[in-house]
Design a protein around this motif. Structure first.
Motif, PDB file in Angstrom:
ATOM      1  N   TRP A  56       0.847  -1.185   0.000  1.00 22.78           N
ATOM      2  CA  TRP A  56       0.000   0.000   0.000  1.00 22.78           C
ATOM      3  C   TRP A  56       0.885   1.239   0.000  1.00 22.78           C
ATOM      4  CZ3 TRP A  56      -4.904  -0.839  -0.918  1.00 22.78           C
ATOM      5  CH2 TRP A  56      -5.483  -2.032  -0.526  1.00 22.78           C
ATOM      6  N   ASP A  57       0.460   2.271  -0.725  1.00 25.74           N
ATOM      7  CA  ASP A  57       1.156   3.557  -0.662  1.00 25.74           C
ATOM      8  C   ASP A  57       0.841   4.273   0.652  1.00 25.74           C
ATOM      9  OD1 ASP A  57       2.190   3.164  -3.230  1.00 25.74           O
ATOM     10  OD2 ASP A  57       0.435   4.085  -4.161  1.00 25.74           O
ATOM     11  N   ARG A  58      -0.402   4.099   1.102  1.00 29.73           N
ATOM     12  CA  ARG A  58      -0.840   4.734   2.347  1.00 29.73           C
ATOM     13  C   ARG A  58      -2.021   3.959   2.902  1.00 29.73           C
ATOM     14  NH1 ARG A  58      -3.494   9.850   1.273  1.00 29.73           N
ATOM     15  NH2 ARG A  58      -5.348   9.113   2.271  1.00 29.73           N
ATOM     16  N   LEU A  83      -4.534   2.965  -0.029  1.00 31.62           N
ATOM     17  CA  LEU A  83      -4.333   3.657  -1.303  1.00 31.62           C
ATOM     18  C   LEU A  83      -3.149   3.024  -2.019  1.00 31.62           C
ATOM     19  CD1 LEU A  83      -5.026   6.124  -3.135  1.00 31.62           C
ATOM     20  CD2 LEU A  83      -3.321   7.392  -1.815  1.00 31.62           C
ATOM     21  N   ARG A  84      -3.368   2.606  -3.276  1.00 28.22           N
ATOM     22  CA  ARG A  84      -2.312   2.136  -4.179  1.00 28.22           C
ATOM     23  C   ARG A  84      -2.454   2.933  -5.458  1.00 28.22           C
ATOM     24  NH1 ARG A  84      -3.539  -3.959  -3.066  1.00 28.22           N
ATOM     25  NH2 ARG A  84      -1.967  -4.433  -1.505  1.00 28.22           N
ATOM     26  N   GLY A  85      -1.476   3.809  -5.701  1.00 33.72           N
ATOM     27  CA  GLY A  85      -1.600   4.678  -6.871  1.00 33.72           C
ATOM     28  C   GLY A  85      -2.863   5.504  -6.733  1.00 33.72           C
ATOM     29  N   ASP A  86      -3.752   5.424  -7.721  1.00 31.67           N
ATOM     30  CA  ASP A  86      -5.006   6.172  -7.641  1.00 31.67           C
ATOM     31  C   ASP A  86      -6.183   5.294  -7.219  1.00 31.67           C
ATOM     32  OD1 ASP A  86      -5.203   4.687  -9.946  1.00 31.67           O
ATOM     33  OD2 ASP A  86      -5.844   6.355 -11.218  1.00 31.67           O
ATOM     34  N   ARG A  87      -5.898   4.047  -6.821  1.00 30.61           N
ATOM     35  CA  ARG A  87      -6.957   3.131  -6.378  1.00 30.61           C
ATOM     36  C   ARG A  87      -7.119   3.197  -4.859  1.00 30.61           C
ATOM     37  NH1 ARG A  87      -4.954  -2.412  -8.544  1.00 30.61           N
ATOM     38  NH2 ARG A  87      -3.565  -1.776  -6.892  1.00 30.61           N
ATOM     39  N   VAL A  88      -8.357   3.338  -4.431  1.00 26.36           N
ATOM     40  CA  VAL A  88      -8.674   3.367  -3.005  1.00 26.36           C
ATOM     41  C   VAL A  88      -9.479   2.113  -2.670  1.00 26.36           C
ATOM     42  CG1 VAL A  88      -9.915   4.593  -1.181  1.00 26.36           C
ATOM     43  CG2 VAL A  88      -8.717   5.887  -2.944  1.00 26.36           C
ATOM     44  N   TYR A  89      -9.107   1.452  -1.598  1.00 19.51           N
ATOM     45  CA  TYR A  89      -9.842   0.289  -1.102  1.00 19.51           C
ATOM     46  C   TYR A  89     -10.290   0.592   0.315  1.00 19.51           C
ATOM     47  CZ  TYR A  89     -10.799  -4.429   0.615  1.00 19.51           C
ATOM     48  OH  TYR A  89     -11.391  -5.539   1.164  1.00 19.51           O
ATOM     49  N   ARG A  90     -11.600   0.488   0.549  1.00 17.85           N
ATOM     50  CA  ARG A  90     -12.145   0.688   1.886  1.00 17.85           C
ATOM     51  C   ARG A  90     -12.899  -0.573   2.294  1.00 17.85           C
ATOM     52  NH1 ARG A  90     -13.132   5.687  -0.386  1.00 17.85           N
ATOM     53  NH2 ARG A  90     -11.993   7.376   0.624  1.00 17.85           N
ATOM     54  N   ALA A  91     -12.723  -0.949   3.539  1.00 23.82           N
ATOM     55  CA  ALA A  91     -13.429  -2.120   4.047  1.00 23.82           C
ATOM     56  C   ALA A  91     -13.642  -1.982   5.541  1.00 23.82           C
ATOM     57  CB  ALA A  91     -12.637  -3.384   3.761  1.00 23.82           C
ATOM     58  N   ASP A  92     -14.755  -2.532   5.987  1.00 25.15           N
ATOM     59  CA  ASP A  92     -14.952  -2.718   7.414  1.00 25.15           C
ATOM     60  C   ASP A  92     -14.361  -4.075   7.750  1.00 25.15           C
ATOM     61  OD1 ASP A  92     -16.404  -0.295   7.889  1.00 25.15           O
ATOM     62  OD2 ASP A  92     -18.071  -1.225   6.822  1.00 25.15           O
ATOM     63  N   THR A  93     -13.685  -4.162   8.883  1.00 23.55           N
ATOM     64  CA  THR A  93     -13.042  -5.411   9.256  1.00 23.55           C
ATOM     65  C   THR A  93     -13.451  -5.810  10.671  1.00 23.55           C
ATOM     66  OG1 THR A  93     -11.051  -4.378  10.177  1.00 23.55           O
ATOM     67  CG2 THR A  93     -11.042  -4.870   7.807  1.00 23.55           C
ATOM     68  N   VAL A  94     -13.444  -7.102  10.891  1.00 29.46           N
ATOM     69  CA  VAL A  94     -13.652  -7.655  12.226  1.00 29.46           C
ATOM     70  C   VAL A  94     -12.552  -8.677  12.454  1.00 29.46           C
ATOM     71  CG1 VAL A  94     -15.185  -8.913  13.774  1.00 29.46           C
ATOM     72  CG2 VAL A  94     -16.152  -7.361  12.081  1.00 29.46           C
ATOM     73  N   SER A  95     -11.826  -8.501  13.538  1.00 27.78           N
ATOM     74  CA  SER A  95     -10.771  -9.432  13.922  1.00 27.78           C
ATOM     75  C   SER A  95     -11.072  -9.932  15.330  1.00 27.78           C
ATOM     76  CB  SER A  95      -9.407  -8.750  13.928  1.00 27.78           C
ATOM     77  OG  SER A  95      -9.068  -8.285  12.640  1.00 27.78           O
TER      78      SER A  95
END
Length: 122
Positions: A56-58, A83-95
């Motif tokens: 990931w970039d950020r 954030l990878r380049g101009d792609r954004v990934y958002r997710a809710d997570t449960v651990s």
């Protein structure tokens, strides 16, 4: 002994920032299960995927809450943004973590990607 909240937040953030599988191998229980879009993976497969995936970039991790699910288990609910380049990934997570003699160990982790109406098939 109750699992320390601050330690769980530290572990969860470390796992989210992990650039390879070593961090996951350190904190996960050997029988851990990872539910990610399209896959249900064991520890070896999940950590191996991280070993070869693009970094990931950020990232940002917002920890919404922890929920005690037993005397020795706690679930951590978070929002992940990567954030990878101009792609954004958002997710809710449960651990979910269990308390062991070695400290807290991750036993389940699930990503639920953010959904928007634009994601609907036409």
């Amino acid at each position: 002994m109750p699992i320390d909240h601050d330690l769980l937040v530290h572990v969860e953030t470390s796992l989210a920032r992990a650039q390879d599988g070593a961090t996951v191998r350190r904190w996960a229980h050997p029988d851990a299960i990872f539910v990610v879009p399209g896959f249900v993976l064991g520890l070896d497969d999940y950590a191996g995927a991280l070993d070869v995936s693009e970094e990931w970039d950020r990232i940002e991790v917002e920890h919404d809450r922890t929920v005690r699910v037993g005397d020795d288990a706690v679930a951590v609910v978070s929002r992940f943004t990567g954030l990878r380049g101009d792609r954004v990934y958002r997710a809710d997570t449960v651990s979910t973590y269990v308390d062991t003699v070695e400290g807290p160990r991750l036993v389940t982790h699930q990503h639920t990607p953010e959904w928007t109406p634009d994601d609907e098939p036409r």
